[in-house]
Design an enzyme around this catalytic site. Structure first.
Site, PDB file in Angstrom:
ATOM      1  N   ARG A  25      53.892  -9.862 -38.366  1.00  0.00           N
ATOM      2  CA  ARG A  25      54.405 -10.190 -37.035  1.00  0.00           C
ATOM      3  C   ARG A  25      55.621 -11.124 -37.093  1.00  0.00           C
ATOM      4  NH1 ARG A  25      50.733  -9.662 -32.445  1.00  0.00           N
ATOM      5  NH2 ARG A  25      49.609  -7.756 -32.868  1.00  0.00           N
ATOM      6  N   ARG A  29      56.999 -13.277 -30.560  1.00  0.00           N
ATOM      7  CA  ARG A  29      57.230 -14.242 -29.478  1.00  0.00           C
ATOM      8  C   ARG A  29      57.457 -15.692 -29.889  1.00  0.00           C
ATOM      9  NH1 ARG A  29      52.151 -12.316 -26.189  1.00  0.00           N
ATOM     10  NH2 ARG A  29      51.622 -11.995 -28.370  1.00  0.00           N
ATOM     11  N   ARG A  38      63.355  -9.119 -25.505  1.00  0.00           N
ATOM     12  CA  ARG A  38      62.241  -8.556 -24.745  1.00  0.00           C
ATOM     13  C   ARG A  38      62.528  -8.628 -23.239  1.00  0.00           C
ATOM     14  NH1 ARG A  38      57.575 -10.085 -22.386  1.00  0.00           N
ATOM     15  NH2 ARG A  38      55.619  -9.066 -22.957  1.00  0.00           N
ATOM     16  N   ASP A  75      54.206  -0.879 -32.762  1.00  0.00           N
ATOM     17  CA  ASP A  75      52.828  -1.321 -32.591  1.00  0.00           C
ATOM     18  C   ASP A  75      51.904  -0.263 -33.157  1.00  0.00           C
ATOM     19  OD1 ASP A  75      51.390  -3.657 -31.137  1.00  0.00           O
ATOM     20  OD2 ASP A  75      50.184  -1.870 -30.764  1.00  0.00           O
ATOM     21  N   TYR A 155      40.190   0.571 -30.300  1.00  0.00           N
ATOM     22  CA  TYR A 155      40.942   0.476 -29.037  1.00  0.00           C
ATOM     23  C   TYR A 155      40.772   1.741 -28.201  1.00  0.00           C
ATOM     24  CZ  TYR A 155      43.199  -3.728 -30.819  1.00  0.00           C
ATOM     25  OH  TYR A 155      43.440  -4.992 -31.292  1.00  0.00           O
TER      26      TYR A 155
HETATM   27  O1  CP3 Z   1      54.799  -7.453 -38.144  1.00  0.00           O
HETATM   28  C1  CP3 Z   1      55.756  -7.190 -37.391  1.00  0.00           C
HETATM   29  O2  CP3 Z   1      56.688  -7.982 -37.157  1.00  0.00           O
HETATM   30  C2  CP3 Z   1      55.858  -5.775 -36.795  1.00  0.00           C
HETATM   31  C3  CP3 Z   1      55.408  -5.611 -35.465  1.00  0.00           C
HETATM   32  C4  CP3 Z   1      53.936  -5.425 -35.109  1.00  0.00           C
HETATM   33  C5  CP3 Z   1      53.477  -5.586 -33.777  1.00  0.00           C
HETATM   34  N1  CP3 Z   1      52.189  -5.203 -33.718  1.00  0.00           N
HETATM   35  C6  CP3 Z   1      54.313  -6.047 -32.656  1.00  0.00           C
HETATM   36  C7  CP3 Z   1      53.652  -6.611 -31.460  1.00  0.00           C
HETATM   37  C8  CP3 Z   1      52.845  -4.993 -35.871  1.00  0.00           C
HETATM   38  C9  CP3 Z   1      52.759  -4.710 -37.367  1.00  0.00           C
HETATM   39  C10 CP3 Z   1      51.743  -4.855 -34.970  1.00  0.00           C
HETATM   40  C11 CP3 Z   1      50.424  -4.365 -35.374  1.00  0.00           C
HETATM   41  C12 CP3 Z   1      49.283  -4.498 -34.453  1.00  0.00           C
HETATM   42  N2  CP3 Z   1      49.251  -4.316 -33.110  1.00  0.00           N
HETATM   43  C13 CP3 Z   1      47.950  -4.737 -34.872  1.00  0.00           C
HETATM   44  C14 CP3 Z   1      47.503  -4.880 -36.302  1.00  0.00           C
HETATM   45  C15 CP3 Z   1      47.886  -6.173 -36.907  1.00  0.00           C
HETATM   46  C16 CP3 Z   1      47.181  -7.363 -36.333  1.00  0.00           C
HETATM   47  O3  CP3 Z   1      47.888  -8.247 -35.817  1.00  0.00           O
HETATM   48  O4  CP3 Z   1      45.980  -7.421 -36.450  1.00  0.00           O
HETATM   49  C17 CP3 Z   1      47.138  -4.759 -33.731  1.00  0.00           C
HETATM   50  C18 CP3 Z   1      45.652  -5.004 -33.687  1.00  0.00           C
HETATM   51  C19 CP3 Z   1      47.977  -4.472 -32.621  1.00  0.00           C
HETATM   52  C20 CP3 Z   1      47.568  -4.288 -31.204  1.00  0.00           C
HETATM   53  C21 CP3 Z   1      48.232  -5.250 -30.319  1.00  0.00           C
HETATM   54  N3  CP3 Z   1      49.580  -5.257 -30.027  1.00  0.00           N
HETATM   55  C22 CP3 Z   1      47.630  -6.311 -29.616  1.00  0.00           C
HETATM   56  C23 CP3 Z   1      46.164  -6.667 -29.676  1.00  0.00           C
HETATM   57  C24 CP3 Z   1      48.654  -6.944 -28.886  1.00  0.00           C
HETATM   58  C25 CP3 Z   1      48.483  -8.053 -27.895  1.00  0.00           C
HETATM   59  C26 CP3 Z   1      48.184  -9.345 -28.570  1.00  0.00           C
HETATM   60  C27 CP3 Z   1      49.456 -10.070 -28.875  1.00  0.00           C
HETATM   61  O5  CP3 Z   1      49.617 -10.578 -29.993  1.00  0.00           O
HETATM   62  O6  CP3 Z   1      50.266 -10.169 -27.947  1.00  0.00           O
HETATM   63  C28 CP3 Z   1      49.877  -6.298 -29.195  1.00  0.00           C
HETATM   64  C29 CP3 Z   1      51.225  -6.626 -28.688  1.00  0.00           C
HETATM   65  C30 CP3 Z   1      52.302  -6.881 -29.689  1.00  0.00           C
HETATM   66  N4  CP3 Z   1      52.569  -6.107 -30.789  1.00  0.00           N
HETATM   67  C31 CP3 Z   1      53.270  -7.922 -29.622  1.00  0.00           C
HETATM   68  C32 CP3 Z   1      54.118  -7.758 -30.725  1.00  0.00           C
HETATM   69  C33 CP3 Z   1      55.321  -8.576 -31.086  1.00  0.00           C
HETATM   70  C34 CP3 Z   1      53.393  -8.957 -28.529  1.00  0.00           C
HETATM   71  C35 CP3 Z   1      53.783  -8.265 -27.262  1.00  0.00           C
HETATM   72  C36 CP3 Z   1      54.799  -8.979 -26.421  1.00  0.00           C
HETATM   73  O7  CP3 Z   1      55.963  -9.181 -26.853  1.00  0.00           O
HETATM   74  O8  CP3 Z   1      54.437  -9.277 -25.289  1.00  0.00           O
END
Ligand code: CP3
Length: 369
Positions: A25, A29, A38, A75, A155
């Site tokens: 990640r 944010r 964003r 994602d 999910y």
């Molecule tokens: O690593 C990176 O920089 C690449 C980007 C990346 C995102 N999601 C961007 C994201 C990666 C590799 C993921 C994977 C992901 N997404 C996983 C597996 C890895 C982990 O963290 O366990 C999972 C379970 C998700 C599902 C997901 N996406 C959730 C549960 C959420 C909401 C929770 C949160 O952290 O906000 C997201 C949203 C998400 N995916 C964001 C980002 C940057 C935040 C969204 C925003 O900008 O509002």
């Protein structure tokens, strides 16, 4: 030509001058520039589905920190979205699906995702590859990724994030045949998705099994691990004359390291519940000299820079005292520094500078000893 190939070398268990580092990640944010892009895109999905914006945010952490790899900005939930489950991200509450798989009828209707629906992801991969290169020289390699079949199923069945994924686990215990059907379709979808990412320019692949660690011993191997193994068996291992390393990450899965070692991955990513030295010794005892990725607790980044440096040092020193992966290598070779899970959105950006500085300096000093 790759200007910095430390990350790919470490994945394949080759010697490097300093420990490569990237952060799960890393684009997100906690970075003000991410929040600005964003806002321009209007929403998280608007950002992820626009290859130009996705490219912009993928490069942001690389411009700020000396990281050794880029990871596609996307994602894991793009696959169930493409399957027609209706993905939404509601302000700050995380993802949800309009049509979760709650009935036998819904499960039986599920089809392998159409890769045409995911073209925006493959377009982003090729645009990022272009943006990483100048005059034919590429700064760092690009990692592609997917969720694991089980983590996606969590999910898809529960319809959103959850403390216990009650619906997914209930289906597993009461109708394992239905869950197996979903896992089979997910495995085929994930394999096709990752293969397309490689064709578009991804140079390494990571499978995120974020919720594998919720499963009972035995069920993990039968459901999550077996379906990841299926995915890995379908993936290209080489593209344009270069090996494509595969990283497998089961959060909370340290107890199954021995089982994971046989799944066909090149790198096992671990969280903080096992030390790197212990994991290294276990893999060597199995005669499986696989590289390791991890495993600093992301909450350490809320400490003072001095304490962050201390904790990163301890992690490197622990591995430096372990046996080497192969004769002729330093014990620190075959390790990619990372966190044990994604970086928190509340992390102070300066903490990441303290971390990268320490890993670079200390991993060089320890290698010269
Ligand atoms: O690593 C990176 O920089 C690449 C980007 C990346 C995102 N999601 C961007 C994201 C990666 C590799 C993921 C994977 C992901 N997404 C996983 C597996 C890895 C982990 O963290 O366990 C999972 C379970 C998700 C599902 C997901 N996406 C959730 C549960 C959420 C909401 C929770 C949160 O952290 O906000 C997201 C949203 C998400 N995916 C964001 C980002 C940057 C935040 C969204 C925003 O900008 O509002």
């Amino acid at each position: 030509m790759l200007l910095n190939d430390r990350f790919l070398k470490a994945c394949l268990g080759e010697a490097v001058d300093q420990t490569p580092l990237w952060l799960m990640r890393q684009a997100g944010r906690y970075l003000p520039e991410y929040n600005a892009t964003r806002a321009k895109a209007g929403s998280f999905l608007g950002l992820a589905k626009n290859p130009t914006y996705a490219t912009e945010v993928t490069l942001q952490p690389l411009d700020r920190y000396p990281l050794d790899a880029a990871i596609l900005f996307s994602d894991i939930l793009t696959i169930p979205d493409a399957m027609g489950l209706g993905l939404k991200f509601t302000g700050g509450e995380g993802p949800s699906f309009d049509h979760p798989l709650r009935t036998e009828e819904a499960v039986k209707k599920l089809r392998v995702a159409d890769m045409g629906e995911l073209k925006y992801v493959f377009d982003a991969v090729s645009e990022i590859r272009k943006a990483l290169s100048q005059d034919g020289k590429q700064r760092v390699p690009l990692i592609g990724f997917s969720g694991s079949p089980w983590t996606l199923a969590c999910y898809m069945i529960d319809g959103s994030g959850s403390d216990d994924f009650r619906h997914a686990k209930t289906m597993m215990f009461s109708r394992p045949d239905l869950l197996q059907h979903i896992l089979d379709i997910n495995a085929q979808s994930v394999a096709a998705y990752l293969t397309e990412q490689v064709k578009a320019g991804a140079q390494a692949l990571m499978i995120f099994d974020t919720w594998g660690g919720m499963l009972p011993d035995g069920w993990y191997q039968q459901m999550s691990l077996a379906s990841m193994q299926k995915v890995i068996s379908l993936l290209p291992r080489e593209h344009e004359g270069r090996k494509i390393p595969i990283i497998m990450f089961t959060k909370g899965g340290a107890i199954w390291l021995n089982d994971m070692a046989h799944a066909g991955a090149d790198v096992i990513a671990i969280d903080w519940t096992i030390s790197l030295s212990r994991a290294r010794k276990q893999l060597l005892a199995l005669n499986k000299p696989l590289a390791l990725q991890g495993n600093l607790d992301p909450l350490i980044l809320f400490s003072e820079p001095k304490q962050i440096a201390e904790q990163a040092n301890l992690l490197l020193e622990d591995l430096a005292g372990a046996p080497a992966l192969k004769p002729g290598l330093h014990p620190l070779d075959g390790h990619i520094f990372n966190l044990g899970h994604g970086i928190s959105q509340f992390t102070p950006p300066e903490s990441v500078s303290a971390l990268t500085e320490t890993v670079i300096q200390r991993s060089r000093v320890l290698r010269s000893k």
